[in-house]
Structures are given as C-alpha cells and as structure tokens.
Design a protein around this motif. Structure first.
Motif, PDB file in Angstrom:
ATOM      1  N   GLU A 290      -0.048  -3.730  -1.200  1.00 38.86           N
ATOM      2  CA  GLU A 290      -0.117  -2.724  -0.049  1.00 38.86           C
ATOM      3  C   GLU A 290       1.422  -2.768   0.555  1.00 38.86           C
ATOM      4  N   CYS A 303      -1.871  -8.171   5.162  1.00 38.74           N
ATOM      5  CA  CYS A 303      -2.990  -6.944   4.475  1.00 38.74           C
ATOM      6  C   CYS A 303      -4.278  -7.240   4.473  1.00 38.74           C
ATOM      7  N   GLN A 304      -4.396  -8.592   4.003  1.00 41.98           N
ATOM      8  CA  GLN A 304      -5.880  -9.021   3.811  1.00 41.98           C
ATOM      9  C   GLN A 304      -6.330  -8.895   5.404  1.00 41.98           C
ATOM     10  N   LYS A 306      -5.410  -7.195   8.009  1.00 41.06           N
ATOM     11  CA  LYS A 306      -5.835  -5.856   8.449  1.00 41.06           C
ATOM     12  C   LYS A 306      -6.858  -5.060   7.870  1.00 41.06           C
ATOM     13  N   ARG A 307      -7.416  -5.451   6.642  1.00 42.38           N
ATOM     14  CA  ARG A 307      -8.554  -4.811   5.833  1.00 42.38           C
ATOM     15  C   ARG A 307      -9.807  -5.599   6.824  1.00 42.38           C
ATOM     16  N   GLU A 308      -9.662  -6.821   7.008  1.00 47.87           N
ATOM     17  CA  GLU A 308     -10.692  -7.338   7.603  1.00 47.87           C
ATOM     18  C   GLU A 308     -11.008  -6.719   9.127  1.00 47.87           C
ATOM     19  N   GLY A 310     -10.052  -3.913  10.078  1.00 46.72           N
ATOM     20  CA  GLY A 310     -10.046  -2.235  10.051  1.00 46.72           C
ATOM     21  C   GLY A 310      -9.181  -1.566  10.772  1.00 46.72           C
TER      22      GLY A 310
END
Ligand code: SF4
Length: 318
Positions: A290, A303-304, A306-308, A310
C-alpha cells in the motif's frame, strides 16, 4: 543510585584522589565527577566509532522526547559533535498527544535544544494521523504501547527523511536493549532478536542508530544529575499496560542482585547472532503493497494497523 559527596569515610575515585560520586557494583570501581563524565563520553564515542554509527557528511536526526534518555543522548552527541567532520545534528520531537504527560516533556525538549543551539523540528500525531494518541487508543488502552510504537516509528522515520537525515539516533540504553532481548525470547520472536535496525543496504529507510546502547539507565541518571540536567517528569499514563514494564522491573532486580546480568544478556544475544543468524534470517525486505515502505510481509506494520483501526486513522503518516 550509588552517588555520594565523597566526604570523609566515602570512597575515593579509583583513578585520582578526588572523592567518588559513582560506584560501579559490577567492576567495583569508584569514580569522581570528572572521571565519571569523561568515561561516559568516551564510551559513547567508542560505541559510535567501533560500530561505525556516524560518518563524515552524515545528518543525524536525534529523536528527542524530552525524557531522560533522549536528553542525555542529545547532550552527549552535542558535546562530541565538534570533533566530527561535517556532521549535522537535528533534534526531532514527536507529540503523540498524551494529555497530562507530553506537555511537560515537550517543554523540556524545547529548552534543551535551544540551550544547545541544535536545530529542532516538531511533528504531531493529529497532523500526521488525524487524531491524538489519546483518541486513537479509546477502548484499546491495553494495546497502547504497540499502537504508539508503530505510529511513533512512522512519524520519526518521516521526520528524519524530511530533515534530510542519513541516520536516526534514538536514546535506547543498555537496559532497554537487555529488556528487548528478553521480551523477544518471551514472545518466541527469535528472528527479531537478531535483526539489525542499522543495517540497510537498500537505502530505502533512514538507518536507526543507538549510541547509548552500552550505557545503563543508572549511568544515564547519574550523568544527568552530575550535569545538573535532571528533571523529574511524569510517567506516561499508558506505561502500566506494557509488558516491558514487568520485564524492566524483573531485570532491574536481577541486575541489583547479580551485577552484570544485563551485559551478560547482551553477550548472549551477540553469541546467538554469530551462531544462528543464518538459520534465523527473515525474508528479504519487500515493499509494502500500500505505501511502498520496506517491510518483511505484504503490508508494513503501519498499513496493517491502519486497516485494523479503519477510519479512525487518516493520513499516510509520512
Ligand atoms: Fe507510547 Fe507506551 Fe511509551 Fe506511552 S509508554 S509513550 S504509550 S510507547
């Protein structure tokens, strides 16, 4: 801390007739103020030279939280700096947004950088990630240090790049390093145990260096007291959630009872690195799918996260 005034009945310096102000329980050596301060500077200079941490032409970004380790780090680097050829120092302070804690440490960082005449840059979590750490952590307090660590690492790396830095110096001391060794073992993360954050042949990130890695927390406290730069600062309110806190307390107890425990732990790490590094080698560095930052998997830790998290985390952080 075994510092004393050196009055009658107190030990004398092992190197001169002056009263001792510091006793090393491991070596049994007593040192006066002059020899103690000179010894710390020489050790840090020795670490920098023997590990090739700073070279002519480097711009060194110094992570300056305003706490005792980073304060001592900047003071020591500023005092060694005149002997280095064409090296630029830039202090970088990250304001995570921790209410009741960061305000005082940031003021302390500002005073120090101004007193030493070192260029000083500031970065804040709200500007980078859209919210202060306090807001990001709501309901996730137990993960505070993991989340804070990932975001702060990202913020520091970005600030170092912006400053044109070729090295990023952090105030990790011998105690921190010994704690990390034990924590990696406790977590079963042996590849991390042998990973070297300063080794980067790809040139894709600013290598991190730890010039205080051979200086203990106790020596740093004595250094600041003797240079009249000790300030009592509050503790981060999230520190109570950290595994590191328990490991720190256990290791400090062991060090007190068996002086040299932390150095022995670092020696063990060195031996593991020498004998097992090949077997424990992690995958070669890849680029995050990403953001393109170097990482070992598909996504970097930021980025991990950021996904968690949201939508609660905005911005690229760089
Ligand atoms: Fe961040 Fe944890 Fe350190 Fe507080 S104690 S500043 S939350 S890493």
């Amino acid at each position: 801390m075994e510092t004393g005034a050196g009055s009658q009945g107190k030990p004398r310096c092992s190197l001169c007739p002056e009263p001792a102000v510091f006793s090393d329980r491991r070596t049994g050596r007593h040192l006066c103020r002059t020899h103690f301060l000179a010894g710390i500077e020489q050790r840090v200079a020795g670490t920098i030279v023997s590990r090739n941490l700073i070279r002519p032409g480097d711009t060194v970004a110094v992570g300056l939280s305003g706490g005792k380790d980073s304060t001592a780090l900047l003071m020591l680097l500023a005092s060694l700096h005149p002997a280095w050829e064409n090296v630029r120092l830039v202090a970088v302070t990250i304001d995570e947004g921790i209410s009741g804690y960061r305000e005082e440490t940031i003021q302390s960082a500002n005073r120090l950088a101004a007193a030493l005449g070192v260029e000083h840059r500031h970065v804040t979590f709200p500007a980078l990630f859209g919210a202060p750490l306090d807001a990001i952590l709501t309901g996730r307090e137990s993960q505070a240090c993991t989340i804070c660590g990932i975001l702060r690492k990202r913020a520091l790396a970005g600030a170092a790049r912006e400053a044109g830095a070729t090295k990023l110096a952090t105030g990790h001391n011998l105690d921190d390093e010994a704690q990390s060794v034990l924590m990696n073992v406790l977590r079963g993360d042996l590849p991390r145990l042998v990973r070297d954050s300063s080794a980067d042949s790809s040139g894709r990130f600013v290598p991190r260096i730890k010039p205080l890695m051979d200086v203990s927390e106790k020596e740093i406290a004595a250094y600041l007291l003797l240079r009249e730069s000790w300030t009592d600062l509050p503790e981060c309110p999230y520190a109570r959630y950290a595994l590191r806190r328990e490991v720190r307390s256990m290791l400090s107890g062991l060090e007190y009872q068996y002086p040299g425990t932390m150095l022995n732990l670092m020696e063990s790490k060195g031996k593991i690195e020498k004998t097992c590094a090949g077997a424990l080698a992690t995958d070669p560095l890849r680029s995050c799918r990403e953001c393109g930052d170097p990482c070992s998997g598909e996504l970097c830790q930021f980025c991990q996260l950021k996904r968690e998290l949201g939508r609660e985390l905005s911005g690229s952080g760089s």
